[in-house]
Design a protein around this motif. Structure first.
Motif, short mmCIF file in Angstrom:
data_model
loop_
_atom_site.label_atom_id
_atom_site.label_comp_id
_atom_site.label_asym_id
_atom_site.label_seq_id
_atom_site.Cartn_x
_atom_site.Cartn_y
_atom_site.Cartn_z
N LEU A 1 0.84 -1.20 0.00
CA LEU A 1 0.00 0.00 0.00
C LEU A 1 0.87 1.25 0.00
N SER A 2 1.99 1.18 0.67
CA SER A 2 2.98 2.26 0.63
C SER A 2 4.35 1.61 0.61
N SER A 3 5.14 1.94 -0.39
CA SER A 3 6.45 1.32 -0.52
C SER A 3 7.54 2.08 0.23
N THR A 4 7.15 3.14 0.93
CA THR A 4 8.12 3.99 1.61
C THR A 4 8.00 3.86 3.12
N LEU A 5 9.15 3.66 3.76
CA LEU A 5 9.21 3.68 5.22
C LEU A 5 9.46 5.11 5.65
N ASP A 6 8.50 5.71 6.34
CA ASP A 6 8.56 7.12 6.70
C ASP A 6 8.75 7.24 8.20
N CYS A 7 9.83 7.91 8.60
CA CYS A 7 10.11 8.13 10.02
C CYS A 7 10.13 9.62 10.29
N GLY A 8 9.08 10.10 10.91
CA GLY A 8 8.99 11.52 11.24
C GLY A 8 9.51 11.80 12.63
N PRO A 9 8.64 11.71 13.65
CA PRO A 9 9.06 12.05 15.01
C PRO A 9 9.80 10.90 15.70
N CYS A 10 11.01 10.60 15.24
CA CYS A 10 11.83 9.56 15.85
C CYS A 10 13.14 10.18 16.32
N SER A 11 13.58 9.79 17.49
CA SER A 11 14.85 10.28 18.02
C SER A 11 16.00 9.58 17.33
N ALA A 12 17.11 10.31 17.12
CA ALA A 12 18.27 9.74 16.47
C ALA A 12 18.87 8.62 17.31
N LYS A 13 19.27 7.54 16.63
CA LYS A 13 19.92 6.38 17.26
C LYS A 13 19.01 5.61 18.19
N VAL A 14 17.71 5.88 18.15
CA VAL A 14 16.75 5.16 19.00
C VAL A 14 15.81 4.36 18.09
N PRO A 15 15.80 3.03 18.19
CA PRO A 15 14.92 2.22 17.33
C PRO A 15 13.45 2.51 17.59
N CYS A 16 12.67 2.58 16.52
CA CYS A 16 11.23 2.75 16.64
C CYS A 16 10.54 1.73 15.74
N GLN A 17 9.32 1.36 16.10
CA GLN A 17 8.60 0.30 15.40
C GLN A 17 7.63 0.90 14.38
N LYS A 18 7.71 0.40 13.15
CA LYS A 18 6.84 0.80 12.07
C LYS A 18 6.25 -0.45 11.41
N THR A 19 5.29 -0.25 10.53
CA THR A 19 4.70 -1.37 9.79
C THR A 19 4.50 -0.98 8.33
N LEU A 20 4.58 -1.96 7.46
CA LEU A 20 4.23 -1.82 6.05
C LEU A 20 3.11 -2.79 5.74
N THR A 21 2.10 -2.35 4.98
CA THR A 21 0.95 -3.18 4.67
C THR A 21 1.13 -3.83 3.31
#
Length: 206
Positions: A37-57
């Motif tokens: 549905l979206s081929s792009t992983l978008d990271c907006g409000p994420c702190s540098a060097k801190v892993p955050c969880q995202k999903t792709l459909t």
């Protein structure tokens, strides 16, 4: 059993045996049509060097089950956004959707996005999100005290910012890594099931 394979089987001629020659006619394999549905992983409000969880459909538009795999990130050392998946492989059933977990880690301050490569089992062409960049010329000779223009074209299939890196190989010298980025604008149109035989939107945009 043959029917457990990930393949499309013709209803009337799925398996036939010739009694005179003992030849078995195997079913024709079909690769399910999988779409992101979206081929792009978008990271907006994420702190540098801190892993955050995202999903792709991922959506399966066919009635057949499909097998997919998140490919390792290319040129990760030069990317401003790193990603990996705790569950990179899986099977998606026909006419269903799955959420693929992605662990993202921003390496620099700011909003970043990057395409994610996902391969489909049995598909010999490029991944679902293949390279969106083309470079011309890809190689050549630069005369002394001269310049050779290099054109980098982004063929974007989605909105948002795309980031990648380009490696420049110079004979008898060090390799340079050049970051590149492009921004896709407009509106992404996605449908949850196919229109047959086709969906023509041309009259709506005239």
């Amino acid at each position: 059993m043959l029917h457990s394979m990930l393949c499309g089987v013709n209803a009337l001629h799925s398996l036939s045996i010739s009694h005179s020659f003992g030849v078995i006619s195997l079913p024709k394999c079909v690769v399910p049509e999988l779409r992101l549905l979206s081929s792009t992983l978008d990271c907006g409000p994420c702190s540098a060097k801190v892993p955050c969880q995202k999903t792709l459909t991922l959506v399966n538009l066919s009635p057949l089950p499909g097998c997919y795999r998140v490919l390792p990130q290319r040129h990760q050392e030069a990317a401003a956004l790193w990603y990996s998946s705790p569950k990179p492989c899986g099977i998606i059933q026909g006419h269903e959707a799955v959420e693929i977990p992605i662990t993202a880690e921003v390496q620099a301050v700011g909003a970043h996005s990057i395409p994610v490569d996902i391969a489909v089992f049995g598909k010999e062409t490029s991944p679902l999100d293949g390279k969106c960049w083309s470079i011309e010329p890809r190689e050549g000779v630069v005369p002394a005290k001269a310049e050779v223009p290099v054109v980098v074209t982004a063929n974007l299939g989605d909105t948002g910012r795309f980031e990648d890196s380009m490696k420049l190989f110079i004979e008898n010298s060090l390799t340079s890594v050049i970051p590149i980025q492009a921004v896709g604008t407009g509106t992404t149109v996605a449908i949850d099931k196919p229109f047959a035989p086709e969906l023509n939107l041309e009259p709506q945009f005239k």
